[in-house]
Enzyme design. Structure first.
Site, PDB file in Angstrom:
ATOM      1  N   ILE A  12      29.057  47.129  49.001  1.00 46.01           N
ATOM      2  CA  ILE A  12      29.370  46.664  50.340  1.00 46.01           C
ATOM      3  C   ILE A  12      29.991  47.253  52.038  1.00 46.01           C
ATOM      4  O   ILE A  12      30.112  47.075  52.919  1.00 46.01           O
ATOM      5  CB  ILE A  12      30.008  44.703  50.601  1.00 46.01           C
ATOM      6  N   THR A  35      37.328  54.094  42.158  1.00 44.93           N
ATOM      7  CA  THR A  35      37.194  53.871  41.062  1.00 44.93           C
ATOM      8  C   THR A  35      35.091  54.404  40.498  1.00 44.93           C
ATOM      9  O   THR A  35      34.757  54.482  40.921  1.00 44.93           O
ATOM     10  CB  THR A  35      36.948  52.281  40.991  1.00 44.93           C
ATOM     11  N   THR A 133      34.069  35.565  47.521  1.00 42.46           N
ATOM     12  CA  THR A 133      32.303  35.574  47.429  1.00 42.46           C
ATOM     13  C   THR A 133      32.900  33.839  46.809  1.00 42.46           C
ATOM     14  O   THR A 133      33.523  32.727  46.788  1.00 42.46           O
ATOM     15  CB  THR A 133      33.026  35.800  45.626  1.00 42.46           C
ATOM     16  N   ASP A 134      31.292  33.552  45.978  1.00 39.65           N
ATOM     17  CA  ASP A 134      30.831  31.854  46.464  1.00 39.65           C
ATOM     18  C   ASP A 134      31.419  31.167  44.686  1.00 39.65           C
ATOM     19  O   ASP A 134      31.452  30.662  44.666  1.00 39.65           O
ATOM     20  CB  ASP A 134      29.396  31.898  46.249  1.00 39.65           C
ATOM     21  N   GLU A 135      31.706  32.278  44.193  1.00 39.32           N
ATOM     22  CA  GLU A 135      31.825  32.439  42.802  1.00 39.32           C
ATOM     23  C   GLU A 135      33.865  31.224  42.405  1.00 39.32           C
ATOM     24  O   GLU A 135      33.670  30.959  40.970  1.00 39.32           O
ATOM     25  CB  GLU A 135      32.257  33.523  41.466  1.00 39.32           C
ATOM     26  N   TYR A 159      36.644  37.388  36.348  1.00 36.14           N
ATOM     27  CA  TYR A 159      36.691  38.114  38.303  1.00 36.14           C
ATOM     28  C   TYR A 159      36.479  36.352  39.265  1.00 36.14           C
ATOM     29  O   TYR A 159      37.684  37.099  40.031  1.00 36.14           O
ATOM     30  CB  TYR A 159      34.908  38.615  38.182  1.00 36.14           C
ATOM     31  N   LYS A 163      39.539  36.600  41.864  1.00 39.26           N
ATOM     32  CA  LYS A 163      38.953  36.318  43.200  1.00 39.26           C
ATOM     33  C   LYS A 163      39.678  35.243  44.411  1.00 39.26           C
ATOM     34  O   LYS A 163      39.941  35.222  44.830  1.00 39.26           O
ATOM     35  CB  LYS A 163      37.606  36.488  43.742  1.00 39.26           C
ATOM     36  N   ARG A 223      21.084  32.596  41.264  1.00 42.98           N
ATOM     37  CA  ARG A 223      21.766  32.962  42.543  1.00 42.98           C
ATOM     38  C   ARG A 223      21.299  32.553  44.068  1.00 42.98           C
ATOM     39  O   ARG A 223      19.955  32.292  44.303  1.00 42.98           O
ATOM     40  CB  ARG A 223      21.945  34.185  42.281  1.00 42.98           C
ATOM     41  N   ASP A 289      23.138  35.253  26.172  1.00 44.22           N
ATOM     42  CA  ASP A 289      23.456  35.341  27.173  1.00 44.22           C
ATOM     43  C   ASP A 289      24.871  35.942  27.350  1.00 44.22           C
ATOM     44  O   ASP A 289      26.130  36.183  26.630  1.00 44.22           O
ATOM     45  CB  ASP A 289      23.924  34.115  27.359  1.00 44.22           C
TER      46      ASP A 289
HETATM   47  P1  NAD Z   1      31.349  47.779  44.580  1.00 47.46           P
HETATM   48  O1  NAD Z   1      32.058  47.111  42.699  1.00 47.46           O
HETATM   49  O2  NAD Z   1      30.594  48.044  44.927  1.00 47.46           O
HETATM   50  O3  NAD Z   1      33.287  48.282  45.850  1.00 47.46           O
HETATM   51  C1  NAD Z   1      34.680  48.216  45.516  1.00 47.46           C
HETATM   52  C2  NAD Z   1      35.048  49.354  45.746  1.00 47.46           C
HETATM   53  O4  NAD Z   1      36.851  48.831  45.993  1.00 47.46           O
HETATM   54  C3  NAD Z   1      34.679  50.112  45.732  1.00 47.46           C
HETATM   55  O5  NAD Z   1      34.778  51.075  46.132  1.00 47.46           O
HETATM   56  C4  NAD Z   1      36.734  50.855  44.529  1.00 47.46           C
HETATM   57  O6  NAD Z   1      36.828  51.894  44.973  1.00 47.46           O
HETATM   58  C5  NAD Z   1      37.206  50.184  45.711  1.00 47.46           C
HETATM   59  N1  NAD Z   1      38.919  49.542  45.044  1.00 47.46           N
HETATM   60  C6  NAD Z   1      38.420  48.897  43.396  1.00 47.46           C
HETATM   61  N2  NAD Z   1      40.078  48.941  43.023  1.00 47.46           N
HETATM   62  C7  NAD Z   1      40.715  49.432  44.246  1.00 47.46           C
HETATM   63  C8  NAD Z   1      41.779  49.302  44.905  1.00 47.46           C
HETATM   64  N3  NAD Z   1      43.010  48.957  43.673  1.00 47.46           N
HETATM   65  N4  NAD Z   1      42.676  49.876  45.948  1.00 47.46           N
HETATM   66  C9  NAD Z   1      41.563  50.233  46.814  1.00 47.46           C
HETATM   67  N5  NAD Z   1      40.675  50.324  46.368  1.00 47.46           N
HETATM   68  C10 NAD Z   1      40.291  49.989  45.634  1.00 47.46           C
HETATM   69  O7  NAD Z   1      31.869  46.391  45.318  1.00 47.46           O
HETATM   70  P2  NAD Z   1      31.327  45.139  46.392  1.00 47.46           P
HETATM   71  O8  NAD Z   1      30.165  44.711  45.786  1.00 47.46           O
HETATM   72  O9  NAD Z   1      30.679  46.721  47.529  1.00 47.46           O
HETATM   73  O10 NAD Z   1      32.156  43.825  46.523  1.00 47.46           O
HETATM   74  C11 NAD Z   1      32.951  44.241  47.934  1.00 47.46           C
HETATM   75  C12 NAD Z   1      33.714  42.798  47.787  1.00 47.46           C
HETATM   76  O11 NAD Z   1      32.982  42.077  48.199  1.00 47.46           O
HETATM   77  C13 NAD Z   1      34.648  42.476  46.523  1.00 47.46           C
HETATM   78  O12 NAD Z   1      36.135  41.936  47.287  1.00 47.46           O
HETATM   79  C14 NAD Z   1      33.788  41.073  45.957  1.00 47.46           C
HETATM   80  O13 NAD Z   1      34.856  40.745  45.702  1.00 47.46           O
HETATM   81  C15 NAD Z   1      33.100  40.595  47.197  1.00 47.46           C
HETATM   82  N6  NAD Z   1      31.759  40.644  47.263  1.00 47.46           N
HETATM   83  C16 NAD Z   1      30.805  40.604  46.934  1.00 47.46           C
HETATM   84  C17 NAD Z   1      29.288  40.310  46.336  1.00 47.46           C
HETATM   85  C18 NAD Z   1      28.902  41.020  46.054  1.00 47.46           C
HETATM   86  O14 NAD Z   1      27.160  40.250  45.485  1.00 47.46           O
HETATM   87  N7  NAD Z   1      28.560  42.336  45.478  1.00 47.46           N
HETATM   88  C19 NAD Z   1      29.079  39.106  46.938  1.00 47.46           C
HETATM   89  C20 NAD Z   1      30.341  38.467  47.614  1.00 47.46           C
HETATM   90  C21 NAD Z   1      31.655  39.165  47.505  1.00 47.46           C
HETATM   91  O1  DAU Z   2      27.823  35.570  43.999  1.00 44.58           O
HETATM   92  C1  DAU Z   2      29.006  36.901  44.149  1.00 44.58           C
HETATM   93  C2  DAU Z   2      29.082  37.372  43.597  1.00 44.58           C
HETATM   94  O2  DAU Z   2      27.551  37.597  42.705  1.00 44.58           O
HETATM   95  C3  DAU Z   2      29.642  38.705  43.562  1.00 44.58           C
HETATM   96  O3  DAU Z   2      31.308  37.734  43.755  1.00 44.58           O
HETATM   97  C4  DAU Z   2      29.683  39.687  42.881  1.00 44.58           C
HETATM   98  O4  DAU Z   2      31.031  40.585  42.735  1.00 44.58           O
HETATM   99  C5  DAU Z   2      28.822  40.277  42.395  1.00 44.58           C
HETATM  100  O5  DAU Z   2      28.921  41.011  40.834  1.00 44.58           O
HETATM  101  C6  DAU Z   2      27.215  39.012  41.792  1.00 44.58           C
HETATM  102  O6  DAU Z   2      27.979  38.053  40.420  1.00 44.58           O
HETATM  103  P1  DAU Z   2      26.709  38.097  39.424  1.00 44.58           P
HETATM  104  O7  DAU Z   2      27.677  37.939  38.483  1.00 44.58           O
HETATM  105  O8  DAU Z   2      26.264  36.627  40.408  1.00 44.58           O
HETATM  106  O9  DAU Z   2      25.842  39.339  39.449  1.00 44.58           O
HETATM  107  P2  DAU Z   2      25.258  40.358  38.281  1.00 44.58           P
HETATM  108  O10 DAU Z   2      23.836  41.062  39.160  1.00 44.58           O
HETATM  109  O11 DAU Z   2      26.023  40.587  37.666  1.00 44.58           O
HETATM  110  O12 DAU Z   2      24.188  39.098  37.845  1.00 44.58           O
HETATM  111  C7  DAU Z   2      23.033  38.155  38.896  1.00 44.58           C
HETATM  112  C8  DAU Z   2      22.694  37.712  37.580  1.00 44.58           C
HETATM  113  O13 DAU Z   2      21.958  38.115  36.535  1.00 44.58           O
HETATM  114  C9  DAU Z   2      23.366  36.780  36.674  1.00 44.58           C
HETATM  115  O14 DAU Z   2      23.215  34.880  36.587  1.00 44.58           O
HETATM  116  C10 DAU Z   2      23.482  37.077  35.826  1.00 44.58           C
HETATM  117  C11 DAU Z   2      22.104  37.893  35.341  1.00 44.58           C
HETATM  118  N1  DAU Z   2      22.104  39.645  34.524  1.00 44.58           N
HETATM  119  C12 DAU Z   2      23.045  39.758  34.574  1.00 44.58           C
HETATM  120  C13 DAU Z   2      22.622  41.353  34.731  1.00 44.58           C
HETATM  121  C14 DAU Z   2      23.248  42.789  34.816  1.00 44.58           C
HETATM  122  C15 DAU Z   2      21.216  39.508  33.798  1.00 44.58           C
HETATM  123  O15 DAU Z   2      20.527  38.243  33.770  1.00 44.58           O
HETATM  124  N2  DAU Z   2      20.575  41.053  33.157  1.00 44.58           N
HETATM  125  C16 DAU Z   2      22.146  41.559  33.512  1.00 44.58           C
HETATM  126  O16 DAU Z   2      21.491  43.146  33.435  1.00 44.58           O
END
Ligand code: NAD
Ligand code: DAU
Length: 356
Positions: A12, A35, A133-135, A159, A163, A223, A289
């Site tokens: 993001i 990372t 996050t919504d989680e 996680y 958060k 989701r 699961d």
């Molecule tokens: P991501 O895992 O793709 O990226 C995380 C980034 O943070 C990476 O570039 C990593 O190198 C960097 N990082 C990790 N630890 C660090 C540290 N100690 N210092 C500096 N940099 C560090 O994550 P994402 O999916 O892009 O999520 C970004 C943010 O948005 C997170 O805070 C996550 O909780 C939040 N978020 C994600 C989602 C989603 O669906 N992916 C939804 C809602 C909120």
């Molecule tokens: O809701 C926001 C969150 O969404 C963010 O805060 C997190 O950073 C992000 O990783 C994401 O979390 P989820 O656990 O919802 O995402 P994930 O893609 O891991 O999984 C989405 C759904 O799919 C979840 O119900 C688990 C399921 N899943 C996931 C994987 C990786 C499967 O069924 N099979 C899989 O192999």
């Protein structure tokens, strides 16, 4: 003027920086630890662009933070840096506590020291936006009302607990020290540059390799999916006009069970990259699961809409089509991230699950 983005080499954060520099010229200082999830290849289109300055480092490194804040004097900070994958937090929670809790704490301390000594006009203009996050709200049952900003926190995984802790710290720094904080809580993002440990890119990658598509449990966990650039535009909106100390829910009004998501991906792959072996749904495989798997998330995003006028630009249909297309057009990016560390993760997470 410059903004500091943490975690800007991740999914993001990188999309946010690319979008930010597309819509305005204000430079971005990008602090990322790199990372496994951080990848500068996400930002190659900015090579040679003086508006993007990258620094490899940890949000928990106080000396580095003090130096960066003093040198660059950002007018705002957007904090994306985090460990973000729920399954990894189950296998190894420590990194999540270190970065999401302790790291955020050190970042807040550095910002407090910096902000306290700013002249009044800079102090008043300064913003810290924490991306969450919504989680943090826990899990809903079918028929429950969606999460609002006043839903009590009830995190269920390491996680989401980490958060939630960081959200509480941000809240406390506003309440206690008066720091100009904004928090956003967003639903599941999808789109270009997402690391293929997450559901949608994992399914695209596995399908194109003819590998099983692992569905956790009964596939009926729900989701709320939002295209990543809509999350980015929501963050820009909150940064510009959000009320200090407030939290804003961000969502796509687009709840779907996992199995429907995966079948949609399969249908798009059938259309864009048909496989002589048959439809991609032949690869669907139900597996053990996720422990403590949250059943349903749903976001009530009416506050950000009513107060700030934000709503998503993409529907799920348009967003998922762009996403599948992007992965098929960027298989080299996928190959580059699906390296040694990635294969090790697949073994850790999937080897023991087995088909149900
Ligand atoms: P991501 O895992 O793709 O990226 C995380 C980034 O943070 C990476 O570039 C990593 O190198 C960097 N990082 C990790 N630890 C660090 C540290 N100690 N210092 C500096 N940099 C560090 O994550 P994402 O999916 O892009 O999520 C970004 C943010 O948005 C997170 O805070 C996550 O909780 C939040 N978020 C994600 C989602 C989603 O669906 N992916 C939804 C809602 C909120
Ligand atoms: O809701 C926001 C969150 O969404 C963010 O805060 C997190 O950073 C992000 O990783 C994401 O979390 P989820 O656990 O919802 O995402 P994930 O893609 O891991 O999984 C989405 C759904 O799919 C979840 O119900 C688990 C399921 N899943 C996931 C994987 C990786 C499967 O069924 N099979 C899989 O192999």
């Amino acid at each position: 003027m410059v903004i500091l983005v943490t975690g800007g080499a991740g999914f993001i954060g990188a999309n946010f920086i690319l979008d930010w520099l597309r819509v305005n010229d204000e430079p971005v200082l990008n602090l990322d630890k790199l990372t496994y999830a951080g990848n500068l290849e996400n930002l190659t289109s900015l090579t040679g662009d003086a508006r993007h300055v990258f620094v490899q480092g940890d949000i928990g490194d106080r000396v580095l933070l003090d130096k960066l804040l003093a040198e660059h004097r950002p007018r705002a900070i957007v904090n994306f840096a985090a460990e973000s994958h729920v399954d990894r937090s189950i296998h190894g929670p420590e990194d999540f506590i270190q970065t999401n809790v302790v790291g955020t704490f050190h970042l807040l301390e550095a910002v407090r020291g910096h902000w306290t000594n700013l002249p009044d006009d800079e102090k008043a203009a300064f913003r810290f936006l924490h991306v969450s996050t919504d989680e943090v709200y826990g899990s809903l049952e079918v028929g429950d009302a969606p999460f609002t900003e006043s839903t009590p926190f009830s995190p269920n995984s390491p996680y989401s607990a980490s958060k939630a802790s960081s959200d509480h710290l941000v809240r406390a720094y506003h309440h206690t020290y008066g720091l100009p904080m904004l928090t956003t809580n967003c639903s599941n993002n999808y789109g270009p540059h997402q690391f293929p440990e997450k559901l949608i890119p994992l399914m695209i990658l596995n399908a194109t390799r003819g590998k099983p598509l692992p569905i956790y449990g009964d596939g009926m966990n729900v989701r709320d999916w939002l295209y990543v650039t809509d999350h980015c535009s929501a963050i820009r909106t909150v940064l510009q006009n959000g009320r200090l100390g407030e939290t804003y829910n961000i969502g796509g009004w687009n709840e779907m069970p996992n199995i429907e998501i995966v079948k949609t991906v399969c249908a798009l792959l059938d259309e864009m990259r048909p496989d002589a072996a048959g439809p991609y749904t032949r690869l669907l495989t139900y597996v053990t699961d996720r422990p403590g798997h949250d059943r349903r998330y749903a976001m009530d995003a009416s506050k950000i809409h009513q107060e700030l006028g934000w709503k998503p630009a993409e529907t799920f249909e348009t967003g998922i089509r762009k996403t599948v297309r992007w992965y098929l057009d960027n298989m080299q990016w996928v190959e580059n991230v699906a390296s040694g560390e990635y294969r090790k993760w697949l073994d850790t997470n999937y080897a023991e699950r087995g088909a149900q």
